[in-house]
Design a protein around this motif. Structure first.
Motif, PDB file in Angstrom:
ATOM      1  N   ASN A   1       0.827  -1.204   0.000  1.00  0.00           N
ATOM      2  CA  ASN A   1       0.000   0.000   0.000  1.00  0.00           C
ATOM      3  C   ASN A   1       0.865   1.259   0.000  1.00  0.00           C
ATOM      4  O   ASN A   1       1.821   1.354   0.763  1.00  0.00           O
ATOM      5  CB  ASN A   1      -0.917   0.023   1.226  1.00  0.00           C
ATOM      6  CG  ASN A   1      -1.905  -1.123   1.241  1.00  0.00           C
ATOM      7  OD1 ASN A   1      -2.559  -1.389   0.243  1.00  0.00           O
ATOM      8  ND2 ASN A   1      -2.004  -1.814   2.371  1.00  0.00           N
ATOM      9  N   THR A   2       0.505   2.219  -0.828  1.00  0.00           N
ATOM     10  CA  THR A   2       1.145   3.531  -0.774  1.00  0.00           C
ATOM     11  C   THR A   2       0.530   4.304   0.389  1.00  0.00           C
ATOM     12  O   THR A   2      -0.521   3.911   0.924  1.00  0.00           O
ATOM     13  CB  THR A   2       0.918   4.319  -2.078  1.00  0.00           C
ATOM     14  OG1 THR A   2      -0.480   4.620  -2.199  1.00  0.00           O
ATOM     15  CG2 THR A   2       1.384   3.522  -3.292  1.00  0.00           C
ATOM     16  N   PRO A   3       1.136   5.428   0.820  1.00  0.00           N
ATOM     17  CA  PRO A   3       0.516   6.234   1.880  1.00  0.00           C
ATOM     18  C   PRO A   3      -0.921   6.634   1.548  1.00  0.00           C
ATOM     19  O   PRO A   3      -1.789   6.623   2.427  1.00  0.00           O
ATOM     20  CB  PRO A   3       1.430   7.453   1.978  1.00  0.00           C
ATOM     21  CG  PRO A   3       2.768   6.942   1.562  1.00  0.00           C
ATOM     22  CD  PRO A   3       2.483   5.950   0.469  1.00  0.00           C
ATOM     23  N   LEU A   4      -1.176   6.961   0.253  1.00  0.00           N
ATOM     24  CA  LEU A   4      -2.537   7.349  -0.124  1.00  0.00           C
ATOM     25  C   LEU A   4      -3.483   6.149  -0.040  1.00  0.00           C
ATOM     26  O   LEU A   4      -4.621   6.282   0.422  1.00  0.00           O
ATOM     27  CB  LEU A   4      -2.552   7.942  -1.532  1.00  0.00           C
ATOM     28  CG  LEU A   4      -3.922   8.441  -2.020  1.00  0.00           C
ATOM     29  CD1 LEU A   4      -4.438   9.565  -1.125  1.00  0.00           C
ATOM     30  CD2 LEU A   4      -3.861   8.894  -3.465  1.00  0.00           C
ATOM     31  N   ASN A   5      -3.050   4.980  -0.518  1.00  0.00           N
ATOM     32  CA  ASN A   5      -3.875   3.770  -0.388  1.00  0.00           C
ATOM     33  C   ASN A   5      -4.289   3.557   1.062  1.00  0.00           C
ATOM     34  O   ASN A   5      -5.466   3.315   1.371  1.00  0.00           O
ATOM     35  CB  ASN A   5      -3.113   2.531  -0.870  1.00  0.00           C
ATOM     36  CG  ASN A   5      -2.842   2.510  -2.354  1.00  0.00           C
ATOM     37  OD1 ASN A   5      -1.816   2.005  -2.794  1.00  0.00           O
ATOM     38  ND2 ASN A   5      -3.758   3.038  -3.135  1.00  0.00           N
ATOM     39  N   LEU A   6      -3.301   3.657   1.965  1.00  0.00           N
ATOM     40  CA  LEU A   6      -3.555   3.415   3.377  1.00  0.00           C
ATOM     41  C   LEU A   6      -4.493   4.473   3.961  1.00  0.00           C
ATOM     42  O   LEU A   6      -5.425   4.159   4.715  1.00  0.00           O
ATOM     43  CB  LEU A   6      -2.226   3.396   4.137  1.00  0.00           C
ATOM     44  CG  LEU A   6      -2.283   3.021   5.616  1.00  0.00           C
ATOM     45  CD1 LEU A   6      -2.837   1.622   5.804  1.00  0.00           C
ATOM     46  CD2 LEU A   6      -0.896   3.144   6.252  1.00  0.00           C
TER      47      LEU A   6
ATOM     48  N   TYR B   1      -4.222  -5.521  -3.978  1.00  0.00           N
ATOM     49  CA  TYR B   1      -5.552  -6.087  -4.180  1.00  0.00           C
ATOM     50  C   TYR B   1      -6.183  -5.628  -5.491  1.00  0.00           C
ATOM     51  O   TYR B   1      -7.304  -5.998  -5.817  1.00  0.00           O
ATOM     52  CB  TYR B   1      -6.463  -5.723  -3.008  1.00  0.00           C
ATOM     53  CG  TYR B   1      -6.288  -6.636  -1.827  1.00  0.00           C
ATOM     54  CD1 TYR B   1      -7.140  -7.704  -1.604  1.00  0.00           C
ATOM     55  CD2 TYR B   1      -5.230  -6.447  -0.939  1.00  0.00           C
ATOM     56  CE1 TYR B   1      -6.967  -8.550  -0.523  1.00  0.00           C
ATOM     57  CE2 TYR B   1      -5.049  -7.282   0.140  1.00  0.00           C
ATOM     58  CZ  TYR B   1      -5.917  -8.337   0.342  1.00  0.00           C
ATOM     59  OH  TYR B   1      -5.739  -9.186   1.410  1.00  0.00           O
ATOM     60  N   GLY B   2      -5.452  -4.799  -6.244  1.00  0.00           N
ATOM     61  CA  GLY B   2      -5.934  -4.377  -7.549  1.00  0.00           C
ATOM     62  C   GLY B   2      -6.805  -3.145  -7.556  1.00  0.00           C
ATOM     63  O   GLY B   2      -7.371  -2.785  -8.580  1.00  0.00           O
ATOM     64  N   TRP B   3      -6.923  -2.442  -6.418  1.00  0.00           N
ATOM     65  CA  TRP B   3      -7.772  -1.249  -6.356  1.00  0.00           C
ATOM     66  C   TRP B   3      -6.915   0.013  -6.449  1.00  0.00           C
ATOM     67  O   TRP B   3      -5.919   0.144  -5.757  1.00  0.00           O
ATOM     68  CB  TRP B   3      -8.565  -1.219  -5.047  1.00  0.00           C
ATOM     69  CG  TRP B   3      -9.356  -2.474  -4.822  1.00  0.00           C
ATOM     70  CD1 TRP B   3      -9.132  -3.412  -3.869  1.00  0.00           C
ATOM     71  CD2 TRP B   3     -10.465  -2.939  -5.591  1.00  0.00           C
ATOM     72  NE1 TRP B   3     -10.037  -4.431  -3.985  1.00  0.00           N
ATOM     73  CE2 TRP B   3     -10.876  -4.174  -5.036  1.00  0.00           C
ATOM     74  CE3 TRP B   3     -11.156  -2.439  -6.696  1.00  0.00           C
ATOM     75  CZ2 TRP B   3     -11.948  -4.907  -5.547  1.00  0.00           C
ATOM     76  CZ3 TRP B   3     -12.227  -3.171  -7.197  1.00  0.00           C
ATOM     77  CH2 TRP B   3     -12.610  -4.379  -6.625  1.00  0.00           C
ATOM     78  N   ASN B   4      -7.326   0.946  -7.284  1.00  0.00           N
ATOM     79  CA  ASN B   4      -6.601   2.218  -7.384  1.00  0.00           C
ATOM     80  C   ASN B   4      -7.240   3.249  -6.452  1.00  0.00           C
ATOM     81  O   ASN B   4      -8.348   3.038  -5.930  1.00  0.00           O
ATOM     82  CB  ASN B   4      -6.551   2.704  -8.842  1.00  0.00           C
ATOM     83  CG  ASN B   4      -7.920   2.979  -9.426  1.00  0.00           C
ATOM     84  OD1 ASN B   4      -8.788   3.572  -8.781  1.00  0.00           O
ATOM     85  ND2 ASN B   4      -8.149   2.551 -10.666  1.00  0.00           N
TER      86      ASN B   4
END
Length: 647
Positions: free
Chosen positions: A42-47, A73-76
């Motif tokens: 996970n990137t910081p933004l994903n998290l 998980y494949g989600w942007n």
């Protein structure tokens, strides 16, 4: 916080420490790590999006973080933001994503394209067709023109948007889009034009307010999103050989008066995987509870890892026969004599049984049905068709056996032509009310009263069918599986039950747990969700030129750009081996020989929907692409250009 601490930006997000995050990002060395992936992918933004850290999200966006790249998980980020439900964040991420695409096209794609094709003009007609009148009214037809001259690019389109009043219908328009890139300054400009109204508007870098508002409107209060993957690892391309009955060579007449000779190719084994995500409930700093009907751990381009145990994974994979997997359809591969289209120039649609075997419903496809005894010689003749239709409309056969979901699945899987013809028939209001009564689970009124009726279909739909609905629309929706957005009471009860039974203590993830270096499991945080996948195997019928002045390899930069968008890897295109289109995908190698170029492509999108793309004109003559095409005409006035709007 020190630079020696692992994932310092992520830790600020986890602690919801906006103040420290802002200070950290003032340091250029830390800011370079703004798109770093942690040990869980996970990137910081994903998290931040998963955990709902709004202030941290805004800070990351203001500091230029990546809004495109997917997590494990494949989600942007755009998809995660939809379930966060914050209008401001959805708008910021969507607009930033749009700007990134335009800038990438201007800075990278046009530069690379100039090396192989400095000037070109291409004209195509895209037509969607359906044998079902209701669907035919919805589907668009578009004529698209592409102009390129150095660092200038223009698209003309005749698609205007959709009207959804009464029966949805595509609308015509007269729109153009111009992109110009200045190689010296690095500036990129994009303009939208309405050539009928003679108006224009800057679309980049100053994005119109109407676009921002439209993006927010379309992405708020969404409970379900769909993601599409393409798997062509088993794709086979064959040039067809002709015989007395079938032509595999044709001569096409172009608009410029020229003709081109073509060969027929068939592309088999294209698998489309549709991933559905819904029923989002925010649970905070806990490991996501992901309920899946189908778990695909080898999905290209991302490796989908679940927080399910190996025991559950093995159990799930072994029980695929009891749920819809969509099937590989490898056993349905077309023979050399199969065809979904006639070879006539009128491009009529002739549905092919082999391709329609992938017609999918929500349930189990069985080999038995109450209809089986009426079918002779493995075909439905006129007599048996009448009997089966009457049984469907009555909801039961003469012996009182009820029509079940599995019976409809049996017909759709084995006799899709019959289902298509059934859907194409007009349904009287009387017959429609009779159908609702026979298939009902519950009713709210008597049929003879004036009070509006509402039934729930027994065919596995979550949609509510109203007696006031257009009979043909609802009849099609019942049998073809198009639901509305209404959630059933059962679904809400299931959500409440999942929350009640959720093991909060076991799934609590502390900061120490999350950033433990020994823990490299792909973790999704903060949600209770359902994820399901279905797959369909399709094929394309392609008429390819024997020789052409424009070849597919000259479009490689554009195809590479499309790949970047499909796989959400704009920022990592130099490191990615992902390729659906273009020469990087070896499956398409037969199309890159002997100066070939596609003139006509026929693609069966759905059992009742087909798409045809036909080339109308092409040239590389610079004189036929005047500079004036890339300028705003002097008689145009500046005004809002609202394109693709749903009215």
């Amino acid at each position: 916080m020190t630079s020696l601490e692992t994932y310092p930006i992520h830790r600020c997000v986890y602690r919801d420490d906006e103040t420290t995050l802002k200070e950290l990002l003032k340091d250029e060395n830390f800011k370079k790590r703004i798109n770093e992936k942690d040990n869980h992918g996970n990137t910081p933004l994903n998290l931040a999006l998963m955990l709902g850290r709004r202030n941290c999200i805004i800070t990351l966006l203001n500091n230029g973080c990546d809004v495109i790249t997917r997590n494990d998980y494949g989600w942007n980020p755009k998809e995660e933001s939809i379930f966060l439900g914050d209008v401001d964040i959805i708008e910021k991420i969507s607009l930033k994503k749009f700007k990134t695409y335009i800038l990438t096209f201007g800075n990278i794609t046009l530069k690379e394209w100039n090396k192989v094709l400095p000037n070109c003009y291409l004209k195509f007609k895209i037509k969607f067709k359906s044998q079902i009148p209701v669907m035919a009214k919805l589907l668009p037809t578009d004529t698209i023109e592409f102009y390129k001259k150095g660092n200038k690019f223009r698209i003309n389109t005749t698609f205007g948007g959709f009207k959804v009043k009464n029966i949805p219908k595509a609308t015509k328009g007269h729109f153009s889009f111009i992109i110009k890139f200045d190689e010296k300054t690095g500036d990129c400009k994009m303009y939208a034009l309405d050539t009928k109204k003679k108006t224009y508007q800057e679309a980049y870098p100053n994005v119109p307010q109407w676009l921002a508002s439209e993006i927010s409107r379309r992405n708020i209060n969404i409970k379900t999103i769909y993601k599409f993957y393409f798997d062509i690892t088993n794709c086979i391309i064959k040039q067809k050989k002709g015989n007395l009955l079938k032509k595999t060579k044709r001569t096409f007449q172009l608009e410029n008066g020229k003709t081109c000779k073509t060969d027929l190719f068939k592309v088999k084994g294209i698998k489309i995987v549709v991933r559905k995500r819904d029923n989002e409930i925010v649970i905070g700093d806990y490991k996501s509870d992901i309920k899946t009907e189908i778990l695909n751990l080898a999905m290209n381009p991302t490796i989908i890892k679940s927080n399910l145990s190996n025991e559950k994974i093995n159990s799930l994979q072994s029980s695929n026969s009891s749920i819809i997997s969509g099937g590989d359809a490898s056993d349905n591969e077309l023979s050399d004599n199969d065809s979904i289209y006639s070879d006539n120039d009128n491009e009529s649609i002739n549905s092919n049984k082999a391709d329609l075997e992938n017609f999918e419903f929500d349930g189990v496809i069985t080999d038995d049905s109450i209809f089986k005894k009426y079918i002779k010689n493995d075909s439905i003749d006129i007599e048996s068709g009448k009997i089966i239709t009457d049984i469907i409309m009555n909801g039961e056969d003469s012996e009182g056996n009820k029509v079940k979901n599995s019976d409809i699945l049996y017909l759709s899987a084995n006799y899709p032509d019959f289902v298509d013809n059934l859907l194409n028939k007009s349904v009287s209001h009387r017959k429609y009310l009779q159908l609702l009564k026979n298939l009902k689970v519950e009713d709210k009124s008597d049929l003879n009263s004036n009070v509006e009726l509402e039934y729930k279909s027994t065919l596995g739909r979550r949609s509510r069918i109203k007696a006031s609905d257009d009979p043909n629309v609802a009849f099609y929706r019942i049998f073809s599986g198009i639901p509305n957005e209404a959630d059933s009471k059962e679904t809400k009860d299931e959500e409440r039950k999942r929350i009640k039974n959720y093991d909060w203590k076991k799934n609590k993830v502390t900061e120490e747990d999350y950033f433990d270096p020994s823990n490299t499991e792909s973790i999704h945080m903060g949600r209770i969700m359902n994820i399901a996948e279905t797959s369909k195997t399709k094929y394309i019928k392609a008429w390819i030129t024997q020789n052409s002045n424009i070849t597919l390899d000259q479009l490689e930069p554009v195809l590479d750009f499309v790949n970047m968008i499909i796989f959400d890897d704009i920022h990592y295109h130099n490191e990615s081996d992902n390729a659906l289109l273009g020469m990087k995908n070896k499956s398409w190698s037969p199309f890159y020989k002997s100066n070939r170029f596609p003139v006509k492509l026929d693609f069966n999108l759905y059992p009742t929907i087909t798409m045809s793309v036909r080339g109308l004109d092409s040239t590389t003559d610079e004189e036929k692409i005047p500079d004036s095409l890339f300028e705003i005409p002097s008689d145009y006035t500046e005004d809002d250009i609202i394109y693709g709007k749903v009215f």
